[in-house]
Design a protein around this motif. Structure first.
Motif, PDB file in Angstrom:
ATOM      1  N   ASP A 422       0.799  -1.227   0.000  1.00 53.91           N
ATOM      2  CA  ASP A 422       0.000   0.000   0.000  1.00 53.91           C
ATOM      3  C   ASP A 422       0.830   1.274   0.000  1.00 53.91           C
ATOM      4  O   ASP A 422       0.284   2.373   0.095  1.00 53.91           O
ATOM      5  CB  ASP A 422      -0.953   0.012   1.194  1.00 53.91           C
ATOM      6  CG  ASP A 422      -0.210  -0.042   2.537  1.00 53.91           C
ATOM      7  OD1 ASP A 422       1.041  -0.122   2.514  1.00 53.91           O
ATOM      8  OD2 ASP A 422      -0.877  -0.009   3.586  1.00 53.91           O
ATOM      9  N   GLU A 423       2.142   1.165  -0.161  1.00 52.44           N
ATOM     10  CA  GLU A 423       2.987   2.353  -0.094  1.00 52.44           C
ATOM     11  C   GLU A 423       2.767   3.304  -1.260  1.00 52.44           C
ATOM     12  O   GLU A 423       3.051   4.492  -1.161  1.00 52.44           O
ATOM     13  CB  GLU A 423       4.468   1.962  -0.022  1.00 52.44           C
ATOM     14  CG  GLU A 423       4.890   1.522   1.377  1.00 52.44           C
ATOM     15  CD  GLU A 423       6.380   1.266   1.465  1.00 52.44           C
ATOM     16  OE1 GLU A 423       7.076   1.433   0.444  1.00 52.44           O
ATOM     17  OE2 GLU A 423       6.852   0.870   2.537  1.00 52.44           O
ATOM     18  N   ASN A 424       2.301   2.783  -2.391  1.00 50.24           N
ATOM     19  CA  ASN A 424       2.090   3.628  -3.567  1.00 50.24           C
ATOM     20  C   ASN A 424       0.647   4.129  -3.671  1.00 50.24           C
ATOM     21  O   ASN A 424       0.232   4.625  -4.704  1.00 50.24           O
ATOM     22  CB  ASN A 424       2.450   2.870  -4.852  1.00 50.24           C
ATOM     23  CG  ASN A 424       3.934   2.991  -5.162  1.00 50.24           C
ATOM     24  OD1 ASN A 424       4.639   3.759  -4.537  1.00 50.24           O
ATOM     25  ND2 ASN A 424       4.392   2.226  -6.125  1.00 50.24           N
ATOM     26  N   SER A 425      -0.127   3.974  -2.582  1.00 50.34           N
ATOM     27  CA  SER A 425      -1.543   4.326  -2.664  1.00 50.34           C
ATOM     28  C   SER A 425      -1.756   5.793  -3.016  1.00 50.34           C
ATOM     29  O   SER A 425      -2.777   6.164  -3.575  1.00 50.34           O
ATOM     30  CB  SER A 425      -2.243   4.008  -1.334  1.00 50.34           C
ATOM     31  OG  SER A 425      -1.610   4.716  -0.268  1.00 50.34           O
ATOM     32  N   GLY A 426      -0.771   6.663  -2.701  1.00 50.99           N
ATOM     33  CA  GLY A 426      -0.910   8.073  -3.016  1.00 50.99           C
ATOM     34  C   GLY A 426      -0.483   8.431  -4.417  1.00 50.99           C
ATOM     35  O   GLY A 426      -0.534   9.602  -4.803  1.00 50.99           O
ATOM     36  N   ASP A 427      -0.031   7.464  -5.206  1.00 47.48           N
ATOM     37  CA  ASP A 427       0.466   7.721  -6.554  1.00 47.48           C
ATOM     38  C   ASP A 427      -0.543   7.324  -7.619  1.00 47.48           C
ATOM     39  O   ASP A 427      -0.172   7.017  -8.748  1.00 47.48           O
ATOM     40  CB  ASP A 427       1.774   6.958  -6.786  1.00 47.48           C
ATOM     41  CG  ASP A 427       2.885   7.457  -5.870  1.00 47.48           C
ATOM     42  OD1 ASP A 427       2.832   8.627  -5.480  1.00 47.48           O
ATOM     43  OD2 ASP A 427       3.790   6.662  -5.561  1.00 47.48           O
ATOM     44  N   ALA A 428      -1.807   7.287  -7.273  1.00 47.83           N
ATOM     45  CA  ALA A 428      -2.835   6.864  -8.229  1.00 47.83           C
ATOM     46  C   ALA A 428      -2.843   7.769  -9.452  1.00 47.83           C
ATOM     47  O   ALA A 428      -2.670   8.982  -9.356  1.00 47.83           O
ATOM     48  CB  ALA A 428      -4.206   6.866  -7.561  1.00 47.83           C
ATOM     49  N   LEU A 429      -3.035   7.151 -10.619  1.00 52.15           N
ATOM     50  CA  LEU A 429      -3.082   7.912 -11.865  1.00 52.15           C
ATOM     51  C   LEU A 429      -4.400   8.656 -11.998  1.00 52.15           C
ATOM     52  O   LEU A 429      -5.459   8.159 -11.593  1.00 52.15           O
ATOM     53  CB  LEU A 429      -2.911   6.965 -13.056  1.00 52.15           C
ATOM     54  CG  LEU A 429      -1.602   6.169 -13.140  1.00 52.15           C
ATOM     55  CD1 LEU A 429      -1.624   5.275 -14.371  1.00 52.15           C
ATOM     56  CD2 LEU A 429      -0.398   7.091 -13.162  1.00 52.15           C
ATOM     57  N   GLY A 430      -4.317   9.855 -12.591  1.00 52.72           N
ATOM     58  CA  GLY A 430      -5.513  10.636 -12.876  1.00 52.72           C
ATOM     59  C   GLY A 430      -5.776  10.673 -14.366  1.00 52.72           C
ATOM     60  O   GLY A 430      -4.997  10.147 -15.176  1.00 52.72           O
ATOM     61  N   ILE A 431      -6.868  11.305 -14.763  1.00 50.51           N
ATOM     62  CA  ILE A 431      -7.226  11.380 -16.177  1.00 50.51           C
ATOM     63  C   ILE A 431      -6.110  12.069 -16.965  1.00 50.51           C
ATOM     64  O   ILE A 431      -5.617  13.135 -16.578  1.00 50.51           O
ATOM     65  CB  ILE A 431      -8.554  12.130 -16.363  1.00 50.51           C
ATOM     66  CG1 ILE A 431      -9.698  11.326 -15.726  1.00 50.51           C
ATOM     67  CG2 ILE A 431      -8.850  12.385 -17.841  1.00 50.51           C
ATOM     68  CD1 ILE A 431     -11.036  12.021 -15.786  1.00 50.51           C
ATOM     69  N   GLY A 432      -5.690  11.434 -18.044  1.00 46.05           N
ATOM     70  CA  GLY A 432      -4.614  11.943 -18.874  1.00 46.05           C
ATOM     71  C   GLY A 432      -3.255  11.384 -18.535  1.00 46.05           C
ATOM     72  O   GLY A 432      -2.313  11.510 -19.335  1.00 46.05           O
ATOM     73  N   ASP A 433      -3.120  10.775 -17.359  1.00 49.47           N
ATOM     74  CA  ASP A 433      -1.832  10.190 -16.978  1.00 49.47           C
ATOM     75  C   ASP A 433      -1.572   8.918 -17.774  1.00 49.47           C
ATOM     76  O   ASP A 433      -2.518   8.210 -18.176  1.00 49.47           O
ATOM     77  CB  ASP A 433      -1.807   9.878 -15.479  1.00 49.47           C
ATOM     78  CG  ASP A 433      -1.700  11.130 -14.629  1.00 49.47           C
ATOM     79  OD1 ASP A 433      -1.260  12.164 -15.170  1.00 49.47           O
ATOM     80  OD2 ASP A 433      -2.048  11.069 -13.438  1.00 49.47           O
ATOM     81  N   VAL A 434      -0.283   8.634 -17.968  1.00 50.99           N
ATOM     82  CA  VAL A 434       0.125   7.498 -18.792  1.00 50.99           C
ATOM     83  C   VAL A 434       1.125   6.642 -18.030  1.00 50.99           C
ATOM     84  O   VAL A 434       2.015   7.153 -17.351  1.00 50.99           O
ATOM     85  CB  VAL A 434       0.779   7.979 -20.108  1.00 50.99           C
ATOM     86  CG1 VAL A 434       1.271   6.798 -20.939  1.00 50.99           C
ATOM     87  CG2 VAL A 434      -0.199   8.828 -20.913  1.00 50.99           C
ATOM     88  N   VAL A 435       0.969   5.331 -18.128  1.00 49.80           N
ATOM     89  CA  VAL A 435       1.976   4.396 -17.647  1.00 49.80           C
ATOM     90  C   VAL A 435       2.486   3.638 -18.870  1.00 49.80           C
ATOM     91  O   VAL A 435       1.707   3.291 -19.771  1.00 49.80           O
ATOM     92  CB  VAL A 435       1.406   3.432 -16.580  1.00 49.80           C
ATOM     93  CG1 VAL A 435       0.299   2.554 -17.151  1.00 49.80           C
ATOM     94  CG2 VAL A 435       2.502   2.561 -15.987  1.00 49.80           C
ATOM     95  N   THR A 436       3.790   3.434 -18.936  1.00 49.36           N
ATOM     96  CA  THR A 436       4.381   2.810 -20.124  1.00 49.36           C
ATOM     97  C   THR A 436       4.996   1.457 -19.784  1.00 49.36           C
ATOM     98  O   THR A 436       5.388   1.193 -18.646  1.00 49.36           O
ATOM     99  CB  THR A 436       5.461   3.708 -20.742  1.00 49.36           C
ATOM    100  OG1 THR A 436       6.502   3.930 -19.784  1.00 49.36           O
ATOM    101  CG2 THR A 436       4.876   5.036 -21.165  1.00 49.36           C
ATOM    102  N   GLY A 437       5.070   0.612 -20.814  1.00 51.28           N
ATOM    103  CA  GLY A 437       5.677  -0.701 -20.660  1.00 51.28           C
ATOM    104  C   GLY A 437       6.115  -1.227 -22.012  1.00 51.28           C
ATOM    105  O   GLY A 437       6.389  -0.449 -22.942  1.00 51.28           O
ATOM    106  N   VAL A 438       6.154  -2.531 -22.151  1.00 49.24           N
ATOM    107  CA  VAL A 438       6.564  -3.181 -23.392  1.00 49.24           C
ATOM    108  C   VAL A 438       5.345  -3.388 -24.280  1.00 49.24           C
ATOM    109  O   VAL A 438       4.324  -3.942 -23.835  1.00 49.24           O
ATOM    110  CB  VAL A 438       7.237  -4.538 -23.106  1.00 49.24           C
ATOM    111  CG1 VAL A 438       7.605  -5.250 -24.411  1.00 49.24           C
ATOM    112  CG2 VAL A 438       8.474  -4.338 -22.239  1.00 49.24           C
ATOM    113  N   ALA A 439       5.425  -2.945 -25.535  1.00 51.01           N
ATOM    114  CA  ALA A 439       4.357  -3.201 -26.503  1.00 51.01           C
ATOM    115  C   ALA A 439       4.414  -4.675 -26.873  1.00 51.01           C
ATOM    116  O   ALA A 439       5.286  -5.108 -27.609  1.00 51.01           O
ATOM    117  CB  ALA A 439       4.551  -2.327 -27.739  1.00 51.01           C
ATOM    118  N   ALA A 440       3.481  -5.462 -26.339  1.00 49.63           N
ATOM    119  CA  ALA A 440       3.622  -6.912 -26.395  1.00 49.63           C
ATOM    120  C   ALA A 440       2.601  -7.623 -27.272  1.00 49.63           C
ATOM    121  O   ALA A 440       2.848  -8.726 -27.752  1.00 49.63           O
ATOM    122  CB  ALA A 440       3.554  -7.498 -24.978  1.00 49.63           C
ATOM    123  N   SER A 441       1.445  -7.034 -27.474  1.00 50.48           N
ATOM    124  CA  SER A 441       0.435  -7.609 -28.362  1.00 50.48           C
ATOM    125  C   SER A 441      -0.309  -6.449 -29.003  1.00 50.48           C
ATOM    126  O   SER A 441      -0.845  -5.581 -28.308  1.00 50.48           O
ATOM    127  CB  SER A 441      -0.537  -8.519 -27.607  1.00 50.48           C
ATOM    128  OG  SER A 441      -1.479  -9.108 -28.487  1.00 50.48           O
TER     129      SER A 441
END
Length: 537
Positions: A422-441
């Motif tokens: 629960d340490e990241n509970s204050g880092d919730a994404l809001g509208i327009g926010d982006v999380v990136t990773g590997v384009a896999a499919s």
């Protein structure tokens, strides 16, 4: 001073490791998700380490002197940190640097979905003579050997399970020893297949890039067929009354929640997770394009079309080799998933024998609950339990439960920073926010996020976006309902992306923190072509 293997097996931790040694949860978290128990790690650690080393010896990358379990965890291919499994990146890079046709960077990216910014390849030809002498024969012969071993494991499982309930302690230990040997054997081939498929996937990506079609490898590596395809077919068949529950259990009962841990409860032991999904499959008739058989056919056609596009712009003299690389890559990717099913079969027999042994120890008054057997070391059970282990078991259970609430990073050097869930509970994404990773499919989809911790207790509506830390084959029933998949861990050849490509839904993997920052119920846009996940509502 560094942590010894025996100390790690006792504490389920690697308290002292060189600060320069780099580690990753990577594919280890996918194969063995969650916190290890004392029984689980002591049962599997030695065979797993030997499987790596046997495989590299068979390929010519290692001399015979390296086929042993080191005393120091820093010299091993994997270890535990606060109960969580992690792979030794330096050891994998060490081997990748002596293998022709790949690189440490490629192996790191394909297997773990992560490449450190200061990565430098250091390829050497020192082992090439041995590799040239051994690897081609191994690669040519492994598909048939793999198929034979997998078929034998299926037969063995069905012959062993009915007799376990009547075994005595010695009989249980004999079955466990047999399962442990078979686990090492299938893993020694499976890890070789994983490395070869990684190298082949890299070559497919290079061919696509050379043709100016970067990203086409996602389509070229889809529609390969896998154990999960068979699970999906039979889930549909079960829902429509074409096969019985027992037939389904005989074929796929080794899957289930936490199947990568010996304490997990498989579908063989509890069919409730499957029964809860049958209505979804029952709603899909045989003519529906979403039926598993049609999805698989569509992905095979997608792969054929992608190959035709690639060959159309490939120079004439390169057409046949390029087509061959794509074909062999597809075969090895299918073997990769088959190998995972193979070691899960050995696990299913082992957990049945362990639970029977737990019943015997309860009858003898050694432990209070049969599940407590999973908090005794395997080697202690083989030697015979002396004295009263209850205090040790209670301490290990308390430690096990506390470690369930922590996580470790995707990659690090030395000892990792341990974080509470629960340490990241204050880092919730809001509208327009982006999380990136590997384009896999490939593909884009929008839908409601469903952040899933336990696939057995989750209800997905058609088109929901499945967001989770990692997946294993027991999640396939959710994949068939989901509109897209987002995972914290993994790379292009991880389980989740492979299954996503097989059924034709977008997938972004390796986001690291997606399942903690994305909130259940948010509306997402998942772009499997760019690796971006955007909150749009």
């Amino acid at each position: 001073m560094s942590t010894t293997v025996d100390f790690m097996l006792e504490t389920l931790d690697s308290a002292d490791v060189p600060a320069s040694t780099t580690w990753t949860t990577g594919n280890v978290a996918e194969a063995f998700p969650g916190v290890f128990s004392a029984f689980g790690i002591s049962f599997v650690f030695g065979p797993m380490e030997m499987a790596f080393r046997r495989m590299f010896h068979d390929l010519g990358a290692y001399p015979a002197s390296e086929v042993r379990v080191p005393d120091d965890v820093g010299d091993c291919f994997w270890s535990l940190f606060a109960g969580w499994g992690a792979g030794n990146i330096d050891k994998f890079r060490e081997v990748a640097n002596v293998l022709p046709g790949t690189s440490a960077t490629a192996i790191e990216l394909q297997l773990f979905g992560y490449v450190r910014p200061d990565t430098v390849d250091a390829n050497t030809a020192a082992r090439y003579p041995a590799i040239v002498a051994k690897a081609p024969r191994w690669v040519i012969g492994v598909p048939k050997r793999h198929d034979r071993m997998f078929a034998e494991l299926r037969r063995w499982r069905l012959s062993q399970l009915p007799r376990i309930s009547s075994l005595d302690e010695a009989g249980c230990l004999a079955v466990l020893a047999d399962a442990r040997t078979r686990f090492e054997d299938i893993m020694s081939i499976h890890m070789g297949v994983a490395f070869i498929s990684s190298a082949l996937a890299d070559k497919v990506a290079e061919a696509a890039s050379a043709a100016g079609m970067e990203g086409l490898e996602q389509h070229l590596l889809s529609g390969v067929g896998s154990d999960e395809n068979e699970v999906a077919y039979d889930l549909w068949a079960l829902a429509h009354g074409k096969i019985s529950e027992q037939e389904f259990i005989d074929r796929h009962g080794y899957h289930g929640p936490n199947e990568g841990q010996l304490y997990g409860i498989t579908w063989r032991e509890n069919m409730a997770p499957i029964r809860s999904r049958l209505a979804d499959y029952r709603a899909i008739d045989s003519d529906n394009p979403r039926a598993p058989q049609h999805r698989s056919a569509a992905q095979r056609q997608l792969r054929d079309d992608a190959l035709a596009r690639l060959l159309a712009v490939t120079p004439r003299l390169r057409k046949r080799p390029t087509a061959w690389i794509v074909s062999v890559a597809a075969r090895f990717l299918a073997l990769r998933e088959q190998g995972k099913a193979g070691y899960l079969i050995t696990y299913d027999v082992a957990r049945a024998a362990a639970r029977r042994l737990g019943d015997i120890l309860v009858e003898r008054g050694v432990i209070d609950d049969r599940e407590h057997v999973f908090h005794l070391r395997y080697d202690a059970l083989v030697a015979g339990i002396s004295g009263d282990p209850r205090d040790v078991v209670a301490e290990r259970i308390d430690q096990f439960n506390r470690r369930q609430a922590i996580r470790i990073p995707r990659a690090w050097a030395g000892y990792p920073s341990v974080m509470k869930v629960d340490e990241n509970s204050g880092d919730a994404l809001g509208i327009g926010d982006v999380v990136t990773g590997v384009a896999a499919s490939a593909g884009q989809v929008e839908g409601r996020a469903r952040v899933v911790r336990d696939p057995a207790g989750t209800e997905l509506d058609d088109g929901d976006i499945l967001v989770c830390e990692t997946t294993d084959p027991s999640w396939v029933s959710l994949f068939m309902v989901a509109g897209g998949v987002v995972t914290d861990f993994g790379g292009l050849l991880s389980h989740g992306p492979i299954v996503a490509r097989e059924i034709g839904i977008p997938c972004v993997c390796g986001t690291e923190t997606g399942s903690r920052k994305i909130q259940d119920g948010q509306t997402l846009r998942v772009d499997g072509d760019t690796g971006e996940v955007t909150v749009i509502g």
